[in-house]
Design a protein around this motif. Structure first.
Motif, PDB file in Angstrom:
ATOM      1  N   SER A 127       0.829  -1.194   0.000  1.00  0.00           N
ATOM      2  CA  SER A 127       0.000   0.000   0.000  1.00  0.00           C
ATOM      3  C   SER A 127       0.870   1.253   0.000  1.00  0.00           C
ATOM      4  O   SER A 127       1.882   1.330   0.700  1.00  0.00           O
ATOM      5  CB  SER A 127      -0.925   0.016   1.218  1.00  0.00           C
ATOM      6  N   ILE A 128       0.465   2.253  -0.778  1.00  0.00           N
ATOM      7  CA  ILE A 128       1.222   3.499  -0.824  1.00  0.00           C
ATOM      8  C   ILE A 128       0.658   4.516   0.169  1.00  0.00           C
ATOM      9  O   ILE A 128       1.194   5.599   0.325  1.00  0.00           O
ATOM     10  CB  ILE A 128       1.211   4.116  -2.238  1.00  0.00           C
ATOM     11  N   SER A 129      -0.435   4.144   0.841  1.00  0.00           N
ATOM     12  CA  SER A 129      -1.040   5.053   1.804  1.00  0.00           C
ATOM     13  C   SER A 129      -0.137   5.204   3.029  1.00  0.00           C
ATOM     14  O   SER A 129       0.444   4.241   3.504  1.00  0.00           O
ATOM     15  CB  SER A 129      -2.416   4.532   2.249  1.00  0.00           C
ATOM     16  N   SER A 130      -0.033   6.449   3.504  1.00  0.00           N
ATOM     17  CA  SER A 130       0.754   6.708   4.703  1.00  0.00           C
ATOM     18  C   SER A 130      -0.135   7.149   5.855  1.00  0.00           C
ATOM     19  O   SER A 130       0.358   7.618   6.880  1.00  0.00           O
ATOM     20  CB  SER A 130       1.806   7.791   4.421  1.00  0.00           C
ATOM     21  N   ASP A 131      -1.426   6.976   5.703  1.00  0.00           N
ATOM     22  CA  ASP A 131      -2.388   7.413   6.716  1.00  0.00           C
ATOM     23  C   ASP A 131      -2.563   6.323   7.767  1.00  0.00           C
ATOM     24  O   ASP A 131      -3.087   5.241   7.478  1.00  0.00           O
ATOM     25  CB  ASP A 131      -3.722   7.740   6.046  1.00  0.00           C
ATOM     26  N   LEU A 132      -2.148   6.624   8.985  1.00  0.00           N
ATOM     27  CA  LEU A 132      -2.251   5.652  10.073  1.00  0.00           C
ATOM     28  C   LEU A 132      -3.654   5.611  10.670  1.00  0.00           C
ATOM     29  O   LEU A 132      -4.043   4.602  11.271  1.00  0.00           O
ATOM     30  CB  LEU A 132      -1.230   5.996  11.165  1.00  0.00           C
ATOM     31  N   THR A 133      -4.427   6.675  10.499  1.00  0.00           N
ATOM     32  CA  THR A 133      -5.730   6.793  11.163  1.00  0.00           C
ATOM     33  C   THR A 133      -6.676   5.630  10.865  1.00  0.00           C
ATOM     34  O   THR A 133      -7.275   5.076  11.796  1.00  0.00           O
ATOM     35  CB  THR A 133      -6.397   8.125  10.797  1.00  0.00           C
ATOM     36  N   PRO A 134      -6.866   5.214   9.604  1.00  0.00           N
ATOM     37  CA  PRO A 134      -7.773   4.087   9.351  1.00  0.00           C
ATOM     38  C   PRO A 134      -7.328   2.798  10.035  1.00  0.00           C
ATOM     39  O   PRO A 134      -8.171   2.001  10.466  1.00  0.00           O
ATOM     40  CB  PRO A 134      -7.734   3.936   7.826  1.00  0.00           C
ATOM     41  N   LEU A 135      -6.023   2.596  10.146  1.00  0.00           N
ATOM     42  CA  LEU A 135      -5.505   1.393  10.796  1.00  0.00           C
ATOM     43  C   LEU A 135      -5.745   1.456  12.302  1.00  0.00           C
ATOM     44  O   LEU A 135      -6.079   0.445  12.932  1.00  0.00           O
ATOM     45  CB  LEU A 135      -4.013   1.231  10.502  1.00  0.00           C
ATOM     46  N   LEU A 136      -5.595   2.640  12.863  1.00  0.00           N
ATOM     47  CA  LEU A 136      -5.883   2.837  14.282  1.00  0.00           C
ATOM     48  C   LEU A 136      -7.353   2.546  14.582  1.00  0.00           C
ATOM     49  O   LEU A 136      -7.679   1.838  15.540  1.00  0.00           O
ATOM     50  CB  LEU A 136      -5.564   4.272  14.688  1.00  0.00           C
ATOM     51  N   LYS A 137      -8.231   3.087  13.752  1.00  0.00           N
ATOM     52  CA  LYS A 137      -9.661   2.916  13.973  1.00  0.00           C
ATOM     53  C   LYS A 137     -10.078   1.454  13.825  1.00  0.00           C
ATOM     54  O   LYS A 137     -10.940   0.968  14.559  1.00  0.00           O
ATOM     55  CB  LYS A 137     -10.446   3.803  13.008  1.00  0.00           C
ATOM     56  N   LEU A 144     -10.752  -2.437  21.760  1.00  0.00           N
ATOM     57  CA  LEU A 144     -11.135  -1.619  22.903  1.00  0.00           C
ATOM     58  C   LEU A 144     -12.530  -1.013  22.820  1.00  0.00           C
ATOM     59  O   LEU A 144     -13.171  -0.783  23.852  1.00  0.00           O
ATOM     60  CB  LEU A 144     -10.118  -0.485  23.090  1.00  0.00           C
ATOM     61  N   GLU A 145     -13.004  -0.744  21.628  1.00  0.00           N
ATOM     62  CA  GLU A 145     -14.268  -0.014  21.482  1.00  0.00           C
ATOM     63  C   GLU A 145     -15.445  -0.651  22.220  1.00  0.00           C
ATOM     64  O   GLU A 145     -16.245   0.069  22.841  1.00  0.00           O
ATOM     65  CB  GLU A 145     -14.617   0.164  20.002  1.00  0.00           C
ATOM     66  N   PRO A 146     -15.593  -1.988  22.206  1.00  0.00           N
ATOM     67  CA  PRO A 146     -16.737  -2.590  22.916  1.00  0.00           C
ATOM     68  C   PRO A 146     -16.725  -2.342  24.425  1.00  0.00           C
ATOM     69  O   PRO A 146     -17.758  -2.491  25.079  1.00  0.00           O
ATOM     70  CB  PRO A 146     -16.589  -4.089  22.607  1.00  0.00           C
ATOM     71  N   LEU A 155     -12.403  10.344  23.050  1.00  0.00           N
ATOM     72  CA  LEU A 155     -10.979  10.585  23.303  1.00  0.00           C
ATOM     73  C   LEU A 155     -10.129   9.879  22.259  1.00  0.00           C
ATOM     74  O   LEU A 155      -9.155  10.445  21.739  1.00  0.00           O
ATOM     75  CB  LEU A 155     -10.603  10.103  24.709  1.00  0.00           C
ATOM     76  N   PHE A 156     -10.510   8.657  21.936  1.00  0.00           N
ATOM     77  CA  PHE A 156      -9.758   7.929  20.919  1.00  0.00           C
ATOM     78  C   PHE A 156      -9.877   8.610  19.556  1.00  0.00           C
ATOM     79  O   PHE A 156      -8.886   8.703  18.818  1.00  0.00           O
ATOM     80  CB  PHE A 156     -10.255   6.486  20.806  1.00  0.00           C
ATOM     81  N   SER A 160      -6.685   9.779  17.379  1.00  0.00           N
ATOM     82  CA  SER A 160      -6.373   9.211  16.069  1.00  0.00           C
ATOM     83  C   SER A 160      -6.164  10.293  15.013  1.00  0.00           C
ATOM     84  O   SER A 160      -5.414  10.099  14.054  1.00  0.00           O
ATOM     85  CB  SER A 160      -7.473   8.251  15.628  1.00  0.00           C
ATOM     86  N   LYS A 161      -6.822  11.452  15.191  1.00  0.00           N
ATOM     87  CA  LYS A 161      -6.683  12.541  14.215  1.00  0.00           C
ATOM     88  C   LYS A 161      -5.286  13.137  14.227  1.00  0.00           C
ATOM     89  O   LYS A 161      -4.852  13.749  13.240  1.00  0.00           O
ATOM     90  CB  LYS A 161      -7.718  13.628  14.501  1.00  0.00           C
ATOM     91  N   PHE A 162      -4.592  13.010  15.346  1.00  0.00           N
ATOM     92  CA  PHE A 162      -3.265  13.598  15.478  1.00  0.00           C
ATOM     93  C   PHE A 162      -2.149  12.544  15.427  1.00  0.00           C
ATOM     94  O   PHE A 162      -1.022  12.809  15.823  1.00  0.00           O
ATOM     95  CB  PHE A 162      -3.180  14.383  16.786  1.00  0.00           C
ATOM     96  N   ALA A 163      -2.484  11.368  14.946  1.00  0.00           N
ATOM     97  CA  ALA A 163      -1.489  10.295  14.844  1.00  0.00           C
ATOM     98  C   ALA A 163      -0.460  10.638  13.774  1.00  0.00           C
ATOM     99  O   ALA A 163      -0.768  11.327  12.800  1.00  0.00           O
ATOM    100  CB  ALA A 163      -2.183   8.983  14.493  1.00  0.00           C
ATOM    101  N   PRO A 164       0.772  10.176  13.925  1.00  0.00           N
ATOM    102  CA  PRO A 164       1.786  10.419  12.888  1.00  0.00           C
ATOM    103  C   PRO A 164       1.451   9.635  11.629  1.00  0.00           C
ATOM    104  O   PRO A 164       0.659   8.699  11.660  1.00  0.00           O
ATOM    105  CB  PRO A 164       3.070   9.892  13.538  1.00  0.00           C
ATOM    106  N   THR A 165       2.039  10.025  10.531  1.00  0.00           N
ATOM    107  CA  THR A 165       1.887   9.226   9.319  1.00  0.00           C
ATOM    108  C   THR A 165       2.677   7.931   9.483  1.00  0.00           C
ATOM    109  O   THR A 165       3.569   7.837  10.336  1.00  0.00           O
ATOM    110  CB  THR A 165       2.413   9.964   8.082  1.00  0.00           C
ATOM    111  N   ILE A 166       2.369   6.955   8.672  1.00  0.00           N
ATOM    112  CA  ILE A 166       3.095   5.682   8.746  1.00  0.00           C
ATOM    113  C   ILE A 166       4.567   5.904   8.416  1.00  0.00           C
ATOM    114  O   ILE A 166       5.455   5.323   9.055  1.00  0.00           O
ATOM    115  CB  ILE A 166       2.472   4.651   7.794  1.00  0.00           C
ATOM    116  N   HIS A 167       4.856   6.759   7.445  1.00  0.00           N
ATOM    117  CA  HIS A 167       6.247   7.020   7.072  1.00  0.00           C
ATOM    118  C   HIS A 167       7.014   7.662   8.223  1.00  0.00           C
ATOM    119  O   HIS A 167       8.166   7.311   8.491  1.00  0.00           O
ATOM    120  CB  HIS A 167       6.303   7.913   5.832  1.00  0.00           C
TER     121      HIS A 167
END
Length: 217
Positions: A127-137, A144-146, A155-156, A160-167
């Motif tokens: 994958s060329i995506s560097s967005d960690l947010t979808p993986l976190l969610k 943990l969500e349940p 809070l989560f 997740s919105k301020f998570a670093p990029t995967i790179h």
């Protein structure tokens, strides 16, 4: 040549994982040694600290539960050599402090192992995506969500919105070195397998002894 924790000692291929002297108990063992499990968990906390300050709530919660378990362990290191014995002893005395702390620590470790799993899967599929947010969610929804109420989920979502990029994450896990992605992936894969095996064993132990609670925090 490998070292006892399974990670490679070569200096030019070292990552944040290589620095961890701690390891998790073997899944094949009959019971889990308390000190090994706590040292392994403390090592995971050190890795998560590298994710940035946004993960401070996760670090705080894990450290708090580790401290509770360690405090009980130090009252009698011989009797509580194995974490299962500690929990069952508490159950006989109608206690819940360690049982609850270990349950939440296990859930946090499960979340982290699922996040690592998705990062590895993302890499393995090119994958060329560097967005960690979808993986976190995704990892959060699986673990943990349940068990979180509205406030915990909100809070989560903010976190997740301020998570670093995967790179950026690869860079910091490689101890601020470029072109070390494969080394990070190699060591992350080893650690993920170790965490997953202990989480699976603890989950079965809780189910077999009717210890699992399902209230929302």
């Amino acid at each position: 040549m490998s070292v006892s924790n399974g990670f490679l000692p070569c200096e030019d291929s070292s990552t944040v994982f290589t620095e961890l002297k701690e390891t998790f108990p073997s899944y094949a063992s009959e019971k889990l040694k308390t000190m090994e499990l706590m040292e392994g968990s403390q090592g995971v906390v050190k890795v998560i600290e590298r994710f940035g300050k946004v993960f401070a709530p996760v670090v705080f919660d894990m450290n708090r539960n580790i401290d509770k378990i360690n405090a009980k362990y130090k009252t009698d290191e011989q009797i509580f050599e194995y974490i299962e014995d500690m929990v069952l002893a508490e159950k006989r005395n109608d206690g819940m402090l360690v049982t609850d702390a270990l349950q939440w620590l296990r859930r946090a470790l499960h979340f982290i192992s699922r996040l690592f799993h998705h990062i590895l899967d993302n890499h393995d599929h090119g994958s060329i995506s560097s967005d960690l947010t979808p993986l976190l969610k995704r990892a959060y929804s699986e673990t943990l969500e349940p068990y979180h109420g509205w406030l915990g989920t909100q809070l989560f979502n903010v976190m997740s919105k301020f998570a670093p990029t995967i790179h950026c994450l690869y860079y910091t896990l490689a101890l601020d070195k470029h072109n070390k992605v494969e080394h990070v992936i190699r060591d992350m894969r080893i650690l993920t397998e170790k965490i997953e095996s202990c989480v699976e064993k603890l989950k079965k132990f809780y189910e077999d002894n009717n210890l699992e609670t399902h209230y929302r925090a």
